[in-house]
Design a protein around this motif. Structure first.
Motif, mmCIF file in Angstrom:
data_model
loop_
_atom_site.group_PDB
_atom_site.id
_atom_site.type_symbol
_atom_site.label_atom_id
_atom_site.label_comp_id
_atom_site.label_asym_id
_atom_site.label_seq_id
_atom_site.Cartn_x
_atom_site.Cartn_y
_atom_site.Cartn_z
ATOM 1 N N PRO A 1 14.737 29.196 41.478
ATOM 2 C CA PRO A 1 14.176 30.551 41.550
ATOM 3 C C PRO A 1 13.740 31.110 40.202
ATOM 4 C CG PRO A 1 16.550 30.602 41.827
ATOM 5 C CD PRO A 1 16.152 29.161 41.884
ATOM 6 N N PHE A 2 14.177 30.478 39.111
ATOM 7 C CA PHE A 2 13.779 30.935 37.784
ATOM 8 C C PHE A 2 13.301 29.754 36.943
ATOM 9 C CE2 PHE A 2 16.659 34.127 39.373
ATOM 10 C CZ PHE A 2 16.059 35.317 38.996
ATOM 11 N N LYS A 3 12.570 30.066 35.902
ATOM 12 C CA LYS A 3 12.136 29.061 34.941
ATOM 13 C C LYS A 3 12.498 29.564 33.545
ATOM 14 C CE LYS A 3 7.434 30.991 34.834
ATOM 15 N NZ LYS A 3 5.986 30.708 34.990
ATOM 16 N N LEU A 4 12.627 28.649 32.615
ATOM 17 C CA LEU A 4 13.016 29.036 31.260
ATOM 18 C C LEU A 4 11.845 29.684 30.541
ATOM 19 C CD1 LEU A 4 15.196 28.962 29.030
ATOM 20 C CD2 LEU A 4 14.244 26.752 28.320
ATOM 21 N N ASN A 5 12.073 30.887 30.040
ATOM 22 C CA ASN A 5 11.094 31.543 29.179
ATOM 23 C C ASN A 5 11.307 31.087 27.750
ATOM 24 O OD1 ASN A 5 10.459 33.716 27.125
ATOM 25 N ND2 ASN A 5 9.386 34.576 28.882
ATOM 26 N N ARG A 6 12.571 31.217 27.270
ATOM 27 C CA ARG A 6 12.882 30.750 25.923
ATOM 28 C C ARG A 6 14.398 30.706 25.744
ATOM 29 N NH1 ARG A 6 10.354 34.578 21.744
ATOM 30 N NH2 ARG A 6 11.689 33.419 20.312
ATOM 31 N N TRP A 7 14.804 29.860 24.822
ATOM 32 C CA TRP A 7 16.203 29.793 24.413
ATOM 33 C C TRP A 7 16.234 29.971 22.901
ATOM 34 C CZ3 TRP A 7 19.377 24.629 24.035
ATOM 35 C CH2 TRP A 7 20.647 24.919 23.510
#
Length: 528
Positions: A206-212
């Motif tokens: 349901p989510f994807k990585l924007n940034r770490w």
């Protein structure tokens, strides 16, 4: 070593918190869930490599598995990418056939059976800390999983693997299905895209990585292609806030919506605060002392390990430090799982501990370094407070403990290389089955906890393997009873307690459920 952050360090944490929250106002803030917590154990966001609590929490929202558990029901498997599955006996073992639902990755590409095959085989080939789940528990090898068509996955497992356990372990990170086209496009020196996937994502969750931003935050954005899409929360931010005091301040001011690490004292106060929701969540976690039992080490002699167990005042830890936010246990199988036992084999007995040390040729005790992580330990107690209690208990029997604190991710690296002597650590099963603890804690060949503590006991390995493959429940429970007894007598662990996880949210947060394995389905959360 200074175990408490300086005022300057705390100021930096609070300043970072304020900066990360800048610009989130109105509707955007309403659609953003901000979680403050100690996420310092996060090493990678590659589902085939990650083997830490924070990694599992995040990856469960980025990647889909074939099957999954929903909410607090950790007994019934539910469809996820697989709309259905069946198990059939074969001449050599079992065959599990999965039928895939229509689903898309965040890239927009369809999820196919070929992606499933690639994802599982890359875990096997990478030989990561969690690869043993597929190679040693499921007994899979390259070629064991095939794709007869785009919507069908066939998994052949030998008689040495239990199909029920295989299905359960596929709910863990290693079962996360990666967009194979995306991963292949980022391969560097044969790494199966692992360097890129460390801080990028290619899943269908349901989510994807924007940034770490390491040591600062992890930001997730809603995946518009997901079949289990969030309808209200569009962004999730997990902020690094190691200290409970910083989390309390941020939650009370509205800068965060969820505090992941309240201390027992603060949690008690939150229970009477009408503006907060105090969630005493269950866990299958165990806090423990790991003792490196390598030949020539101070813990090589089982009597020394027994002395440590007798020297620890568990009641003082559970009742005073944790204020009841834990269960007293000494079993390696979590209470609440088939195969566990509530029997206490090592009551607090310093005199007995001293006698064991004399018998082991250490009448004057010894000195040892104890590695501990930063932030909170299970149950919300600051790790330095728990370490100080253990240091005091062990000093009473002649064991001088030198506390060495480091960032949890760095400590884990040393632990996985067998380079710690005594370590204050915690463990949660990768999947809700007794084998999730039995194999890693008892079987040296699994290259997990028994290996990290250099404890190689063939009988323990055999019992763990037999229990893992046994399908008769009564016989299986009996095998775990034998294994529990052996581990209590000879194992390299002093189990301290089984904690509750104190989580506190704002009163406007609804649908926030943390299961006993530490997972939260962020797509089910909303804010009023």
């Amino acid at each position: 070593m200074n175990l408490i952050p300086s005022r300057t360090a705390l100021s930096r944490i609070l300043m970072c918190t304020a900066l990360l929250g800048a610009g989130l106002a109105g509707a955007q803030r309403q659609n953003t869930l901000v979680v403050g917590g100690d996420f310092s154990d996060l090493v990678t966001l590659d589902p085939g490599v990650a083997y830490e609590f924070s990694g599992s929490l995040i990856l469960g929202n980025i990647y889909d598995t074939l099957v999954a558990y929903e909410g607090n029901n950790l007994k019934t498997l539910r469809p996820r990418l697989a709309s259905s599955w069946s198990v059939a006996q074969t001449g050599t073992g079992s065959r599990i056939t999965f039928k895939l639902r229509d689903a898309k990755f965040s890239t927009g590409r369809p999820v196919t059976a070929a992606d499933v095959v690639y994802s599982l085989e890359r875990v096997i080939n990478l030989k990561t800390p969690s690869s043993f789940l597929l190679t040693d528990v499921a007994n899979l090898k390259v070629g064991s999983v095939t794709a007869p068509d785009a919507k069908t996955v066939v998994m052949d497992i030998p008689k040495t693997a239990n199909p029920n356990i295989v299905l359960a372990l596929l709910t863990f990170n290693v079962g996360g299905i990666v967009d194979s086209t995306e991963a292949k496009a980022h391969i560097q020196n044969g790494d199966y895209g692992s360097a890129w996937l460390k801080n990028h994502s290619a899943g269908s969750g349901p989510f994807k990585l924007n940034r770490w931003d390491q040591s600062a935050q992890v930001a997730l954005d809603v995946n518009p292609n997901a079949f289990r899409r969030s309808t209200t929360i569009k962004r999730v931010i997990l902020r690094y806030m190691q200290e409970s005091a910083a989390q309390q301040t941020a939650l009370n001011s509205g800068e965060i919506d969820v505090a992941w690490d309240y201390t027992p004292d603060a949690f008690k106060a939150a229970q009477t605060n009408p503006n907060l929701k105090a969630l005493k969540t269950d866990t299958f976690t165990m806090a423990y002392l790991g003792m490196n039992s390598a030949k020539g080490s101070v813990f090589e002699d089982a009597r020394v390990r027994q002395a440590v167990r007798y020297a620890i005042d568990q009641d003082g830890i559970v009742k005073s430090l944790l204020q009841g936010l834990a269960l007293k246990t000494q079993t390696i199988i979590p209470l609440g799982m088939a195969g566990s036992t509530s029997r206490i084999s090592y009551p607090y007995d310093p005199a007995k501990a001293k006698a064991l040390l004399r018998a082991a040729g250490k009448p004057d005790g010894f000195s040892v370094d104890m590695q501990i992580g930063t932030g909170a330990c299970p149950g919300g107690v600051p790790c330095q407070d728990l370490a100080a209690k253990l240091q005091s208990d062990l000093a009473k029997v002649g064991i001088k403990v030198n506390i060495r604190q480091s960032v949890t991710s760095e400590m884990l690296t040393a632990y996985r290389a067998q380079k710690t002597s005594l370590i204050l650590m915690y463990w949660g099963p990768d999947y809700p089955d007794a084998d999730g603890n039995g194999t890693p804690l008892a079987d040296y060949g699994a290259k997990s906890l028994a290996w990290r503590n250099a404890w190689n006991n063939p009988q323990a390995s055999q019992l763990a393997q037999a229990a893992a493959t046994e399908t008769n429940q009564a016989k299986r429970v009996n095998l775990y009873a034998q294994l529990n007894k052996l581990m209590v007598d000879e194992g390299p662990y002093a189990v301290l307690y089984q904690p509750n996880k104190p989580v506190v949210t704002g009163k406007n947060v609804t649908g926030f459920v943390r299961d006993a394995n530490g997972n939260v389905q962020f797509e089910r959360v909303s804010k009023k």
